[in-house]
Write a protein that holds these residues in place. Sequence first.
Motif, mmCIF file in Angstrom:
data_model
loop_
_atom_site.group_PDB
_atom_site.id
_atom_site.type_symbol
_atom_site.label_atom_id
_atom_site.label_comp_id
_atom_site.label_asym_id
_atom_site.label_seq_id
_atom_site.Cartn_x
_atom_site.Cartn_y
_atom_site.Cartn_z
ATOM 1 N N ALA A 12 -2.674 3.221 -4.978
ATOM 2 C CA ALA A 12 -2.814 4.290 -3.961
ATOM 3 C C ALA A 12 -2.344 3.840 -2.744
ATOM 4 O O ALA A 12 -1.712 4.135 -1.855
ATOM 5 C CB ALA A 12 -4.029 5.104 -4.219
ATOM 6 N N ALA A 13 -3.157 2.496 -2.483
ATOM 7 C CA ALA A 13 -3.017 1.890 -1.156
ATOM 8 C C ALA A 13 -1.468 1.233 -0.991
ATOM 9 O O ALA A 13 -1.159 1.478 -0.035
ATOM 10 C CB ALA A 13 -3.978 0.706 -1.046
ATOM 11 N N ARG A 14 -1.134 0.760 -1.910
ATOM 12 C CA ARG A 14 0.246 0.068 -1.899
ATOM 13 C C ARG A 14 1.288 1.192 -1.824
ATOM 14 O O ARG A 14 2.313 0.994 -0.963
ATOM 15 C CB ARG A 14 0.626 -0.771 -3.052
ATOM 16 N N PHE A 27 2.861 -3.970 6.776
ATOM 17 C CA PHE A 27 2.551 -2.953 5.707
ATOM 18 C C PHE A 27 3.673 -3.063 4.578
ATOM 19 O O PHE A 27 3.553 -2.674 3.541
ATOM 20 C CB PHE A 27 2.824 -1.219 6.216
ATOM 21 N N THR A 28 4.780 -3.823 4.869
ATOM 22 C CA THR A 28 5.559 -4.058 3.964
ATOM 23 C C THR A 28 4.921 -4.992 2.939
ATOM 24 O O THR A 28 5.159 -5.082 1.967
ATOM 25 C CB THR A 28 7.123 -4.509 4.530
ATOM 26 N N ALA A 29 4.416 -6.099 3.582
ATOM 27 C CA ALA A 29 3.604 -7.141 2.801
ATOM 28 C C ALA A 29 2.582 -6.446 2.017
ATOM 29 O O ALA A 29 2.495 -6.906 0.732
ATOM 30 C CB ALA A 29 3.125 -8.244 3.812
ATOM 31 N N LEU A 30 1.878 -5.465 2.598
ATOM 32 C CA LEU A 30 0.703 -5.059 1.965
ATOM 33 C C LEU A 30 1.423 -4.117 0.463
ATOM 34 O O LEU A 30 0.614 -3.987 -0.372
ATOM 35 C CB LEU A 30 -0.015 -3.973 2.736
ATOM 36 N N ALA A 31 2.444 -3.413 0.786
ATOM 37 C CA ALA A 31 3.097 -2.852 -0.247
ATOM 38 C C ALA A 31 3.623 -3.604 -1.417
ATOM 39 O O ALA A 31 3.434 -3.232 -2.407
ATOM 40 C CB ALA A 31 4.160 -1.716 0.206
ATOM 41 N N ALA A 32 4.228 -4.654 -0.951
ATOM 42 C CA ALA A 32 4.780 -5.673 -1.932
ATOM 43 C C ALA A 32 3.764 -6.493 -2.546
ATOM 44 O O ALA A 32 3.750 -6.573 -3.985
ATOM 45 C CB ALA A 32 5.649 -6.532 -1.244
ATOM 46 N N ASN A 33 2.642 -7.136 -2.066
ATOM 47 C CA ASN A 33 1.903 -7.965 -2.663
ATOM 48 C C ASN A 33 0.488 -8.383 -1.772
ATOM 49 O O ASN A 33 0.590 -9.389 -1.204
ATOM 50 C CB ASN A 33 2.577 -9.480 -3.007
ATOM 51 N N PRO A 34 -0.073 -7.253 -1.570
ATOM 52 C CA PRO A 34 -1.371 -7.493 -0.763
ATOM 53 C C PRO A 34 -2.352 -8.566 -1.115
ATOM 54 O O PRO A 34 -3.003 -9.061 -0.067
ATOM 55 C CB PRO A 34 -2.237 -6.044 -1.023
ATOM 56 N N ARG A 35 -2.471 -9.121 -2.418
ATOM 57 C CA ARG A 35 -3.540 -10.335 -2.655
ATOM 58 C C ARG A 35 -3.021 -11.476 -2.239
ATOM 59 O O ARG A 35 -3.580 -12.464 -1.913
ATOM 60 C CB ARG A 35 -3.707 -10.204 -4.097
ATOM 61 N N GLY A 36 -1.316 -11.598 -2.100
ATOM 62 C CA GLY A 36 -0.771 -12.824 -1.903
ATOM 63 C C GLY A 36 -0.608 -12.886 -0.131
ATOM 64 O O GLY A 36 -0.427 -13.854 0.522
ATOM 65 N N LEU A 37 -0.894 -11.770 0.542
ATOM 66 C CA LEU A 37 -0.956 -11.708 2.231
ATOM 67 C C LEU A 37 -1.820 -12.652 2.745
ATOM 68 O O LEU A 37 -1.628 -13.533 3.544
ATOM 69 C CB LEU A 37 -0.889 -10.482 2.522
ATOM 70 N N ALA A 38 -3.304 -12.275 2.302
ATOM 71 C CA ALA A 38 -4.188 -13.276 2.929
ATOM 72 C C ALA A 38 -5.438 -12.942 1.987
ATOM 73 O O ALA A 38 -5.609 -12.078 1.448
ATOM 74 C CB ALA A 38 -4.540 -12.915 4.322
ATOM 75 N N ARG A 39 -6.579 -13.492 2.509
ATOM 76 C CA ARG A 39 -7.928 -13.204 2.077
ATOM 77 C C ARG A 39 -8.307 -11.749 2.289
ATOM 78 O O ARG A 39 -7.911 -11.143 3.345
ATOM 79 C CB ARG A 39 -9.014 -14.221 2.625
ATOM 80 N N PRO A 40 -9.263 -11.040 1.674
ATOM 81 C CA PRO A 40 -9.670 -9.733 1.798
ATOM 82 C C PRO A 40 -10.170 -9.509 3.171
ATOM 83 O O PRO A 40 -9.855 -8.644 4.011
ATOM 84 C CB PRO A 40 -10.892 -9.472 0.863
#
Length: 237
Positions: free
Chosen positions: A24-26, A77-90
Motif C-alpha cells: 500500500a505504501a509503495r 518517492f520514486t525510490a520509496l516506490a521502487a525499493n524502500p528497504r534499499g533506500l536507507a535505514r527505517p
Amino acid sequence: MADASLQRMDDPARPGRWPMDGPAARICAALVALAAWTGLAAGCTAVFGRTGSVGATAWVMLGYFTNTTGLLAAVLFTALAANPRGLARPATRARAVAAAALMTLLVGIVQQALLRGLRPLAGPDLLADAMLHLVLPVAVPLFWLVFAGKGRLRRVDPLIWTAYPLAFLGYALVRGALGGRYAYPFIDGARFGWGTVAVTCAVIAAGFVAVGMALVALDRLLAGARPGRRGEEPDRS
C-alpha cells in the motif's frame, strides 16, 4: 505467523498497519512521485514554450524553490516506490519523509500566503501549479502521517532541515543580484528594501521551525512516547 509479520514492519519501535515497505505504501509513494514528476514536466513544458532552449529551461526551473523541492520529492518517492528497504535505514526513511512533508508544506503555505494570484495561469503552467503547490503539500504530509514509522524524529531535526531552505535563499539572493531578477518578489531588496526582505525571511524561517517542532511533537504523540524519554530510547535503525 504474527511474530514474523511484526518483524517485517518498517518501524519495529511501533508496528503499524501499513508499513512503509508494504504494497500500500509503495503504491501511494508511486502516486506521489507521479504527481511530482507530472508537475515538473508540465513546468518544463511551459518554460520551454517561452524560451525555446533546453538550457534556458533548466536554468529557469532551478531558480524556484518549488521546483527544487518538487524534484527532491520526486526522487525520494520514486525510490520509496521502487525499493524502500534499499533506500536507507527505517529511521532515516522516516526522517526523510518528514523533511519532505515539511518542505512541501512550506511551498504550499508560502504560495497561498504570498504568491497566489500574482500572474494568470493556464495550460501547463496551471497543471504545474496544481501538482506542486496543491497536491504535493497535501499528499506528502499525509504519506508521512499514514506510513512513516513514528517515534523517530528528534528535536534537532527541524533545525537541521532549515539548512536546505537557507541555502536556497542564499543561492536565490546571489542569483537575483547577478541576473537582476529575483525569483520571488518578497526577496527583492531593490524593490521593497532589504530590511523588509530580512523580516519576511525571518518570519518564514521561524514558521518553518515552528511547524517542524509541531511535527516532532505529533510524531512523539503518535508513537506514544512521553516527553523527555525519546533521547533515552535506543535507535533501532
